[in-house]
Design a protein around this motif. Structure first.
Motif, PDB file in Angstrom:
ATOM      1  N   ALA A 161     -47.473  -3.113  15.498  1.00 55.89           N
ATOM      2  CA  ALA A 161     -47.677  -3.352  14.300  1.00 55.89           C
ATOM      3  C   ALA A 161     -46.508  -3.161  13.161  1.00 55.89           C
ATOM      4  CB  ALA A 161     -48.731  -2.599  13.706  1.00 55.89           C
ATOM      5  N   GLY A 162     -45.557  -2.265  13.500  1.00 54.42           N
ATOM      6  CA  GLY A 162     -44.341  -2.197  12.946  1.00 54.42           C
ATOM      7  C   GLY A 162     -43.245  -3.310  13.250  1.00 54.42           C
ATOM      8  N   SER A 163     -43.210  -3.803  14.293  1.00 58.67           N
ATOM      9  CA  SER A 163     -42.447  -5.023  14.647  1.00 58.67           C
ATOM     10  C   SER A 163     -43.066  -6.146  14.018  1.00 58.67           C
ATOM     11  CB  SER A 163     -42.383  -5.076  16.051  1.00 58.67           C
ATOM     12  OG  SER A 163     -42.027  -3.912  16.641  1.00 58.67           O
ATOM     13  N   LEU A 164     -44.060  -6.238  13.764  1.00 57.32           N
ATOM     14  CA  LEU A 164     -44.492  -7.450  13.131  1.00 57.32           C
ATOM     15  C   LEU A 164     -44.501  -7.349  11.617  1.00 57.32           C
ATOM     16  CD1 LEU A 164     -48.113  -8.359  14.632  1.00 57.32           C
ATOM     17  CD2 LEU A 164     -45.999  -9.747  14.881  1.00 57.32           C
ATOM     18  N   LEU A 165     -44.418  -6.036  11.091  1.00 62.03           N
ATOM     19  CA  LEU A 165     -44.100  -6.272   9.573  1.00 62.03           C
ATOM     20  C   LEU A 165     -42.799  -6.298   9.425  1.00 62.03           C
ATOM     21  CD1 LEU A 165     -46.546  -3.063   8.904  1.00 62.03           C
ATOM     22  CD2 LEU A 165     -46.440  -5.300   8.104  1.00 62.03           C
ATOM     23  N   MET A 166     -41.836  -5.906  10.446  1.00 60.61           N
ATOM     24  CA  MET A 166     -40.510  -6.088  10.205  1.00 60.61           C
ATOM     25  C   MET A 166     -40.096  -7.466  10.317  1.00 60.61           C
ATOM     26  SD  MET A 166     -38.843  -3.297   9.200  1.00 60.61           S
ATOM     27  CE  MET A 166     -37.119  -3.703   9.483  1.00 60.61           C
ATOM     28  N   ALA A 188     -40.654  -8.993   7.238  1.00 61.40           N
ATOM     29  CA  ALA A 188     -39.669  -8.835   6.261  1.00 61.40           C
ATOM     30  C   ALA A 188     -38.641  -9.497   6.379  1.00 61.40           C
ATOM     31  CB  ALA A 188     -39.523  -7.185   6.270  1.00 61.40           C
ATOM     32  N   GLU A 189     -38.207  -9.953   7.722  1.00 58.00           N
ATOM     33  CA  GLU A 189     -37.089 -10.574   7.734  1.00 58.00           C
ATOM     34  C   GLU A 189     -37.221 -11.960   7.383  1.00 58.00           C
ATOM     35  OE1 GLU A 189     -34.003 -12.048  11.149  1.00 58.00           O
ATOM     36  OE2 GLU A 189     -35.215 -10.356  11.691  1.00 58.00           O
ATOM     37  N   THR A 190     -38.409 -12.733   7.628  1.00 57.81           N
ATOM     38  CA  THR A 190     -38.962 -13.991   7.334  1.00 57.81           C
ATOM     39  C   THR A 190     -38.704 -14.122   5.885  1.00 57.81           C
ATOM     40  OG1 THR A 190     -39.912 -14.257   9.478  1.00 57.81           O
ATOM     41  CG2 THR A 190     -40.705 -15.807   7.399  1.00 57.81           C
ATOM     42  N   THR A 191     -39.214 -13.024   5.223  1.00 53.30           N
ATOM     43  CA  THR A 191     -39.747 -13.111   3.760  1.00 53.30           C
ATOM     44  C   THR A 191     -38.160 -12.925   2.907  1.00 53.30           C
ATOM     45  OG1 THR A 191     -41.898 -12.138   3.924  1.00 53.30           O
ATOM     46  CG2 THR A 191     -40.714 -12.051   1.544  1.00 53.30           C
ATOM     47  N   ALA A 192     -37.248 -12.203   3.653  1.00 50.09           N
ATOM     48  CA  ALA A 192     -36.147 -12.026   3.155  1.00 50.09           C
ATOM     49  C   ALA A 192     -35.217 -13.193   3.219  1.00 50.09           C
ATOM     50  CB  ALA A 192     -35.045 -10.852   3.733  1.00 50.09           C
TER      51      ALA A 192
END
Length: 171
Positions: free
Chosen positions: A143-148, A151-155
């Motif tokens: 779950a944390g990996s998907l969230l990161m 975050a990278e895509t959004t950034a």
């Protein structure tokens, strides 16, 4: 490494053109990552309070965060005052449609609350992970990996070339 009187904070900067390996989400528990919404605010607050209250973290080095959890109305109010922050926060949702993780991202030029702005100054071209938390039962399952990844895509979509994460002593 930055040392102050109350905490040691390690700032990890990562150029967004680099590749890195993260754990693969376990399909038994994960279904999707989505942007925070009014419907998921309460669950996100619950996870934030659990994370802050059970990890031994302290405000200003002396008061346990467990002593002062955010109420749902306080948590929601912070997002309603800064609606753009809702689009910069994501939740990981499990197969049973429960929220199992949350990540709050900030980018240069978007208003932040007083506490967050005081912890880290965001530079042009930077995205900063304010906090990320996964429920105890869902840890180690991606779950944390998907969230990161979110975050990278959004950034990148926001024009950031660097993503930064502050790690507080004790994490």
């Amino acid at each position: 490494v930055i040392l102050n009187v109350f905490a040691v904070i390690l700032y990890v900067k990562r150029n967004l053109s680099l590749c890195y390996k993260m754990s693969t989400p376990t399909s038994e528990i994960m279904t999707r990552v989505e942007v925070l919404s009014e419907a998921t605010l309460s669950d996100a607050n619950r996870i934030n309070n659990e994370f802050m209250g059970t990890t031994g973290k302290h405000c200003c080095g002396c008061c346990s965060y467990a002593w002062c959890p955010d109420s749902d109305s306080e948590f929601a109010s912070n997002y309603r005052k800064r609606p753009e922050q809702m689009n910069l926060t994501a939740v990981a949702v499990g197969k049973d449609d429960t929220v199992i993780g949350v990540l709050k991202l900030s980018v240069y030029g978007v208003q932040r609350n007083f506490f967050e702005a005081g912890l880290h100054t965001i530079d042009p071209g930077e995205a900063y992970v304010e906090w990320v938390a996964v429920t105890k039962n869902a840890r180690g399952q991606g779950a944390g990996s998907l969230l990161m990844q979110w975050a990278e895509t959004t950034a990148r979509e926001r024009g950031a070339t660097t993503i930064t994460l502050g790690v507080v002593s004790g994490n």
